[in-house]
Every structure is written in structure tokens, then in C-alpha cells.
Design a protein around this motif. Structure first.
Motif, PDB file in Angstrom:
ATOM      1  N   ASN A  62       7.420  -8.965  11.091  1.00 24.85           N
ATOM      2  CA  ASN A  62       6.265  -8.147  11.447  1.00 24.85           C
ATOM      3  C   ASN A  62       5.154  -9.043  11.980  1.00 24.85           C
ATOM      4  OD1 ASN A  62       6.967  -5.375  10.009  1.00 24.85           O
ATOM      5  ND2 ASN A  62       7.427  -6.989   8.536  1.00 24.85           N
ATOM      6  N   VAL A  63       4.571  -8.656  13.106  1.00 29.26           N
ATOM      7  CA  VAL A  63       3.439  -9.384  13.671  1.00 29.26           C
ATOM      8  C   VAL A  63       2.295  -8.388  13.856  1.00 29.26           C
ATOM      9  CG1 VAL A  63       2.570 -10.794  15.571  1.00 29.26           C
ATOM     10  CG2 VAL A  63       4.967 -11.013  14.854  1.00 29.26           C
ATOM     11  N   ASN A  64       1.223  -8.570  13.086  1.00 26.16           N
ATOM     12  CA  ASN A  64       0.052  -7.702  13.174  1.00 26.16           C
ATOM     13  C   ASN A  64      -1.113  -8.463  13.779  1.00 26.16           C
ATOM     14  OD1 ASN A  64       1.610  -5.821  11.889  1.00 26.16           O
ATOM     15  ND2 ASN A  64       0.181  -5.440  10.207  1.00 26.16           N
ATOM     16  N   ARG A  65      -1.765  -7.825  14.740  1.00 29.29           N
ATOM     17  CA  ARG A  65      -2.994  -8.358  15.335  1.00 29.29           C
ATOM     18  C   ARG A  65      -4.153  -7.454  14.927  1.00 29.29           C
ATOM     19  NH1 ARG A  65       1.047  -8.597  19.316  1.00 29.29           N
ATOM     20  NH2 ARG A  65       1.716 -10.734  19.822  1.00 29.29           N
ATOM     21  N   SER A  66      -5.313  -7.689  15.461  1.00 32.53           N
ATOM     22  CA  SER A  66      -6.508  -6.971  15.038  1.00 32.53           C
ATOM     23  C   SER A  66      -6.322  -5.453  15.131  1.00 32.53           C
ATOM     24  CB  SER A  66      -7.707  -7.390  15.898  1.00 32.53           C
ATOM     25  OG  SER A  66      -8.877  -6.750  15.443  1.00 32.53           O
ATOM     26  N   GLY A  67      -6.570  -4.766  14.029  1.00 32.80           N
ATOM     27  CA  GLY A  67      -6.454  -3.314  13.976  1.00 32.80           C
ATOM     28  C   GLY A  67      -5.104  -2.806  13.536  1.00 32.80           C
ATOM     29  N   ASP A  68      -4.096  -3.674  13.473  1.00 33.08           N
ATOM     30  CA  ASP A  68      -2.745  -3.241  13.100  1.00 33.08           C
ATOM     31  C   ASP A  68      -2.613  -3.106  11.590  1.00 33.08           C
ATOM     32  OD1 ASP A  68      -2.122  -3.347  15.795  1.00 33.08           O
ATOM     33  OD2 ASP A  68      -1.222  -5.345  15.677  1.00 33.08           O
ATOM     34  N   ALA A  69      -1.725  -2.195  11.173  1.00 35.47           N
ATOM     35  CA  ALA A  69      -1.527  -1.929   9.750  1.00 35.47           C
ATOM     36  C   ALA A  69      -0.129  -1.354   9.551  1.00 35.47           C
ATOM     37  CB  ALA A  69      -2.588  -0.959   9.236  1.00 35.47           C
ATOM     38  N   ASN A  70       0.207  -1.076   8.300  1.00 35.97           N
ATOM     39  CA  ASN A  70       1.456  -0.394   7.957  1.00 35.97           C
ATOM     40  C   ASN A  70       1.144   0.707   6.959  1.00 35.97           C
ATOM     41  OD1 ASN A  70       2.280  -3.296   8.713  1.00 35.97           O
ATOM     42  ND2 ASN A  70       4.228  -2.200   8.778  1.00 35.97           N
ATOM     43  N   GLU A  71       1.610   1.921   7.251  1.00 37.33           N
ATOM     44  CA  GLU A  71       1.339   3.045   6.372  1.00 37.33           C
ATOM     45  C   GLU A  71       2.153   2.926   5.082  1.00 37.33           C
ATOM     46  OE1 GLU A  71       4.564   6.047   8.540  1.00 37.33           O
ATOM     47  OE2 GLU A  71       2.404   6.370   8.748  1.00 37.33           O
ATOM     48  N   PHE A  72       1.764   3.687   4.073  1.00 34.58           N
ATOM     49  CA  PHE A  72       2.468   3.638   2.794  1.00 34.58           C
ATOM     50  C   PHE A  72       3.901   4.143   2.946  1.00 34.58           C
ATOM     51  CE2 PHE A  72      -1.836   3.456   0.948  1.00 34.58           C
ATOM     52  CZ  PHE A  72      -1.634   2.426   0.038  1.00 34.58           C
ATOM     53  N   HIS A  73       4.823   3.443   2.283  1.00 30.50           N
ATOM     54  CA  HIS A  73       6.239   3.791   2.363  1.00 30.50           C
ATOM     55  C   HIS A  73       6.974   3.118   1.210  1.00 30.50           C
ATOM     56  CE1 HIS A  73       5.840  -0.113   4.335  1.00 30.50           C
ATOM     57  NE2 HIS A  73       7.135  -0.313   4.122  1.00 30.50           N
ATOM     58  N   SER A  74       8.207   3.509   1.002  1.00 32.77           N
ATOM     59  CA  SER A  74       9.097   2.846   0.056  1.00 32.77           C
ATOM     60  C   SER A  74      10.388   2.505   0.799  1.00 32.77           C
ATOM     61  CB  SER A  74       9.374   3.747  -1.149  1.00 32.77           C
ATOM     62  OG  SER A  74      10.004   4.951  -0.728  1.00 32.77           O
ATOM     63  N   HIS A  75      11.344   1.875   0.099  1.00 31.51           N
ATOM     64  CA  HIS A  75      12.575   1.429   0.748  1.00 31.51           C
ATOM     65  C   HIS A  75      13.785   2.012   0.025  1.00 31.51           C
ATOM     66  CE1 HIS A  75      10.600  -2.375   2.735  1.00 31.51           C
ATOM     67  NE2 HIS A  75       9.825  -1.297   2.799  1.00 31.51           N
ATOM     68  N   PRO A  76      14.121   3.277   0.281  1.00 30.41           N
ATOM     69  CA  PRO A  76      15.261   3.909  -0.383  1.00 30.41           C
ATOM     70  C   PRO A  76      16.553   3.116  -0.133  1.00 30.41           C
ATOM     71  CG  PRO A  76      13.949   5.544   0.778  1.00 30.41           C
ATOM     72  CD  PRO A  76      13.430   4.207   1.202  1.00 30.41           C
TER      73      PRO A  76
END
Length: 211
Positions: A105-119
Motif C-alpha cells: 500500500n502506498v498512501n500520499r496526502s489525503g489517502d486513507a483506508n476505510e474500516f474493514h476486516s479480513h474474512p
């Protein structure tokens, strides 16, 4: 003095990977090469670039070495019902064969990841190749964030109160990224990444370990 028993605690494990500086140089190289040749997938990521979930196939020796660290850490943190640690096929230890997959994963300014799980996984985790300056300046955001698995229940009756020893009940806990740090947690835990506000790149590798 009263005795407090922390019932039903949830393990969150952090580990400083040895020789991470050299490992991160190679991991960054293969990730940047992959990013130039392959478009981003779109799963939990809100902006940023996310690789396909087969980094163990294209990430070379560095990726295999990192996944080996994750498997070893999972072995140390996994027991049978008697509390015996799963270190291998010895007379007094049980053996676990971890099926792993990983992605960048490469995040730059403003990037995010929403809530999740890993079934489908048992342990999940993340390793930080480059924290994007967050470790030195937490105001840049980009923290790994976990939801209380009880949801809002602890706050429903008296939201202004907390039970002793459980100050974040019904809310979230955050882990600050740091290059070279590995974090593992139960795959069912809801987690996300806060928006990154720095001017560099926040580079991480996520992985799943299934039995």
C-alpha cells in the motif's frame, strides 16, 4: 485492594523486525517497480495505490523474508487450548502451517483506508516500509485505527463515564506507524487507516495468515 481481571482481551502485537533498514530498501525498490507497471486495485483503499494480493510471488527475496518474520511471530503468539505455543512438530508442541498472502500500500496526502476486516484469515498484520514522517510528527495522521469489537455498547448507558482500565471502551485505538515495525492482530478486528497529511509516501505491506 480489588483485583481486576481483563476478561476477553484482544491481542495486538507489535514487533521491531531485525535489519529492517536494509530490508526496507529492497522492499521499496520492488514496490516502486510494481507501481510503475501495474494499476492500483480498489478494496479498502480510499485513494493511494494498492497492489494485487500476491506480493509473495513478485516481491522477491525481501518479501519472502518479511512473510517468514510474520509466520514466526504468529507461531509465538498462537497456542492450543492448554496454552502450549505452536513452535513446530516437536513432541510437546503442536504445528501450524500458515498459508500467507501479502500486498503493498502506498498512501500520499489525503489517502486513507476505510474500516474493514479480513474474512478467512486467522491473523492479519501490517509492516511499515516508510512511515512518511509520521513517527517523528504524529500530526501527519495516517495511524492504524482499531474499532472496539463491542461497538458502541459500553457508551450507550452513560457516555460520560468509563470503567477503570477501559478508557477507550466503545471508541477506537490507534497505532502510530514506524518504519521497521510489524503489527499483527486477529483478522476479525475491524481496522482502517486514518488520512495521511504528509508530503512524502506512507508505504506499508499488509498480510494475512490462514490455517
Amino acid at each position: 485492594m480489588p483485583e481486576v481481571v481483563p476478561l476477553f482481551s484482544t491481542p495486538l502485537v507489535t514487533f521491531d523486525v531485525p535489519d529492517s533498514a536494509a530490508l526496507n530498501i529492497e522492499l521499496r525498490r520492488v514496490i516502486e517497480q510494481r507501481m510503475r507497471s501495474h494499476p492500483s486495485t480498489h478494496k479498502s483503499n480510499q485513494g493511494g495505490w494498492q497492489s494485487s494480493w500476491d506480493m509473495d510471488r513478485w516481491g522477491g527475496v525481501a518479501a519472502i523474508k518479511l512473510l517468514a518474520h510474520a509466520r514466526n511471530l504468529a507461531n509465538q503468539m498462537t497456542t492450543d487450548h492448554q496454552g502450549v505455543v505452536g513452535k513446530g512438530p516437536y513432541p510437546d508442541h503442536f504445528a501450524v502451517t500458515w498459508i500467507g498472502n501479502m500486498w503493498a500500500n502506498v498512501n500520499r496526502s489525503g489517502d486513507a483506508n476505510e474500516f474493514h476486516s479480513h474474512p478467512g484469515a486467522y491473523w492479519s498484520g501490517v509492516y511499515y516500509v516508510d512511515d512518511g514522517g509520521i513517527a517523528a510528527d504524529p500530526s501527519l495522521g495516517g495511524e492504524l485505527e482499531f474499532l472496539d469489537p463491542r461497538g458502541s455498547v459500553p457508551l450507550m448507558n452513560a457516555p460520560h463515564l468509563r470503567m477503570s482500565g477501559s478508557l477507550s471502551a466503545g471508541a477506537t485505538e490507534r497505532v502510530t506507524p514506524e518504519a521497521g515495525k510489524m503489527v499483527i492482530f486477529p483478522a476479525w478486528m475491524m481496522h482502517g487507516v486514518r488520512p495521511y497529511r504528509g508530503g512524502a509516501e506512507r508505504i506499508s505491506i499488509a498480510f494475512n495468515l490462514a490455517v
